[in-house]
Motif scaffolding. Structure first.
Motif, mmCIF file in Angstrom:
data_model
loop_
_atom_site.group_PDB
_atom_site.id
_atom_site.type_symbol
_atom_site.label_atom_id
_atom_site.label_comp_id
_atom_site.label_asym_id
_atom_site.label_seq_id
_atom_site.Cartn_x
_atom_site.Cartn_y
_atom_site.Cartn_z
ATOM 1 N N LYS A 82 25.874 40.830 -20.512
ATOM 2 C CA LYS A 82 24.777 39.980 -20.051
ATOM 3 C C LYS A 82 25.089 38.501 -20.201
ATOM 4 O O LYS A 82 24.691 37.679 -19.368
ATOM 5 N N GLU A 83 25.829 38.142 -21.258
ATOM 6 C CA GLU A 83 26.132 36.732 -21.512
ATOM 7 C C GLU A 83 27.296 36.225 -20.678
ATOM 8 O O GLU A 83 27.634 35.046 -20.755
ATOM 9 N N LYS A 84 27.905 37.125 -19.880
ATOM 10 C CA LYS A 84 29.066 36.730 -19.065
ATOM 11 C C LYS A 84 28.800 37.023 -17.588
ATOM 12 O O LYS A 84 29.741 37.190 -16.817
ATOM 13 N N SER A 85 27.545 37.045 -17.201
ATOM 14 C CA SER A 85 27.201 37.487 -15.854
ATOM 15 C C SER A 85 26.026 36.712 -15.291
ATOM 16 O O SER A 85 25.201 36.175 -16.027
ATOM 17 N N THR A 86 25.963 36.699 -13.962
ATOM 18 C CA THR A 86 24.840 36.094 -13.248
ATOM 19 C C THR A 86 24.321 37.086 -12.215
ATOM 20 O O THR A 86 25.040 37.419 -11.272
ATOM 21 N N PRO A 87 23.107 37.594 -12.381
ATOM 22 C CA PRO A 87 22.525 38.482 -11.374
ATOM 23 C C PRO A 87 21.819 37.678 -10.287
ATOM 24 O O PRO A 87 21.163 36.669 -10.574
ATOM 25 N N VAL A 88 21.963 38.124 -9.048
ATOM 26 C CA VAL A 88 21.290 37.464 -7.931
ATOM 27 C C VAL A 88 20.552 38.532 -7.132
ATOM 28 O O VAL A 88 21.173 39.368 -6.472
ATOM 29 N N ALA A 89 19.237 38.502 -7.190
ATOM 30 C CA ALA A 89 18.420 39.520 -6.513
ATOM 31 C C ALA A 89 18.149 39.093 -5.073
ATOM 32 O O ALA A 89 17.062 38.615 -4.729
ATOM 33 N N GLU A 90 19.170 39.236 -4.242
ATOM 34 C CA GLU A 90 19.063 38.879 -2.832
ATOM 35 C C GLU A 90 20.111 39.663 -2.053
ATOM 36 O O GLU A 90 21.163 40.022 -2.602
ATOM 37 N N ASN A 91 19.830 39.923 -0.783
ATOM 38 C CA ASN A 91 20.828 40.564 0.061
ATOM 39 C C ASN A 91 22.084 39.708 0.060
ATOM 40 O O ASN A 91 22.023 38.499 0.332
ATOM 41 N N SER A 92 23.215 40.306 -0.231
ATOM 42 C CA SER A 92 24.448 39.540 -0.429
ATOM 43 C C SER A 92 24.971 38.901 0.852
ATOM 44 O O SER A 92 25.597 37.840 0.815
ATOM 45 N N VAL A 93 24.731 39.535 1.991
ATOM 46 C CA VAL A 93 25.135 38.952 3.268
ATOM 47 C C VAL A 93 24.343 37.670 3.513
ATOM 48 O O VAL A 93 24.906 36.616 3.837
ATOM 49 N N GLU A 94 23.042 37.732 3.320
ATOM 50 C CA GLU A 94 22.191 36.554 3.514
ATOM 51 C C GLU A 94 22.517 35.466 2.492
ATOM 52 O O GLU A 94 22.479 34.269 2.810
ATOM 53 N N PHE A 95 22.844 35.864 1.280
ATOM 54 C CA PHE A 95 23.180 34.900 0.227
ATOM 55 C C PHE A 95 24.358 34.027 0.635
ATOM 56 O O PHE A 95 24.355 32.810 0.411
#
Length: 218
Positions: A197-210
């Motif tokens: 968890k301390e070495k990661s970034t979650p992104v709650a979005e469609n990856s293509v759109e991101f």
């Protein structure tokens, strides 16, 4: 941190990385050819991804079987598709390890036994793995060189259809490499395990759109 800030963080991590490991999953799936108008967004996302990493020492693992990545600018020596490629053909009875390019065998029948040919993918009852194994060995060797290197791990659109190919191995890689950082982008499954968890970034979005939307907001 909003998603615009996370995009900037991703660019920062990629810029400082000595190695870049990329996983592509089901959010990037297409039907037909990559150049078809209906696949315009995915094509743009591939172009954006290439612009981000083309000058880096990267390797891509994709669970997609649509073969789209073969029609991009990415070096064919720098990606592997362990779930197969629908544009390659195999004997449906697996009487031979031979694999043919799409259209190479005109009548669609195995030249050895006469059985019908089908896509060389994990959907086949008798999937022939020899098509991807040489590049898988190259990937494994490349991965072994990332230990103690500044490693950016970019996981795009990977859910739980085949978690043993990308999702879980990538988590393990990040866990053991003290200099690794994972950016996981998925509309539904961006959750990060507690161990990294301390070495990661979650992104709650469609990856293509991101990859398409946020570069234009800078």
């Amino acid at each position: 941190m909003d998603n615009q800030e996370k995009y900037l963080l991703m660019k920062e991590k990629l810029a400082g990385a000595q190695r870049v490991l990329i996983g592509l999953g089901e959010e990037w799936k297409i039907s037909g050819k990559l150049d078809d108008e209906k696949n315009r967004e995915v094509k743009l996302a591939y172009e954006q991804l290439y612009a981000l990493v083309n000058d880096k020492d990267y390797f891509i693992v994709t669970t997609l079987t649509d073969g789209a990545i073969y029609d991009t600018q990415f070096s064919k020596e720098r990606f592997v598709a362990p779930c197969g490629n629908m544009h390659w053909q195999q004997c449906s009875k697996a009487c031979t390890k031979d694999i043919w390019e799409e259209g190479e065998v005109k009548d669609g029948r195995c030249p050895h036994c006469g059985a019908s040919l089908e896509g060389n993918t994990i959907q086949s009852e008798c999937y022939i793995e020899e098509g991807y194994l040489p590049l898988w060995k190259k990937y494994q060797f490349w991965l072994s060189t990332t230990l103690n290197k500044e490693l950016a791990v970019l996981e795009l659109g990977v859910g739980f259809q085949t978690p043993t190919v990308i999702r879980w191995p990538f988590e393990k890689t990040v866990f053991f490499n003290r200099k690794a950082w994972l950016i996981r982008v998925h509309r539904e499954f961006s959750q990060i395990s507690e161990e990294i968890k301390e070495k990661s970034t979650p992104v709650a979005e469609n990856s293509v759109e991101f990859l398409i939307v946020y570069p234009h907001k800078l």
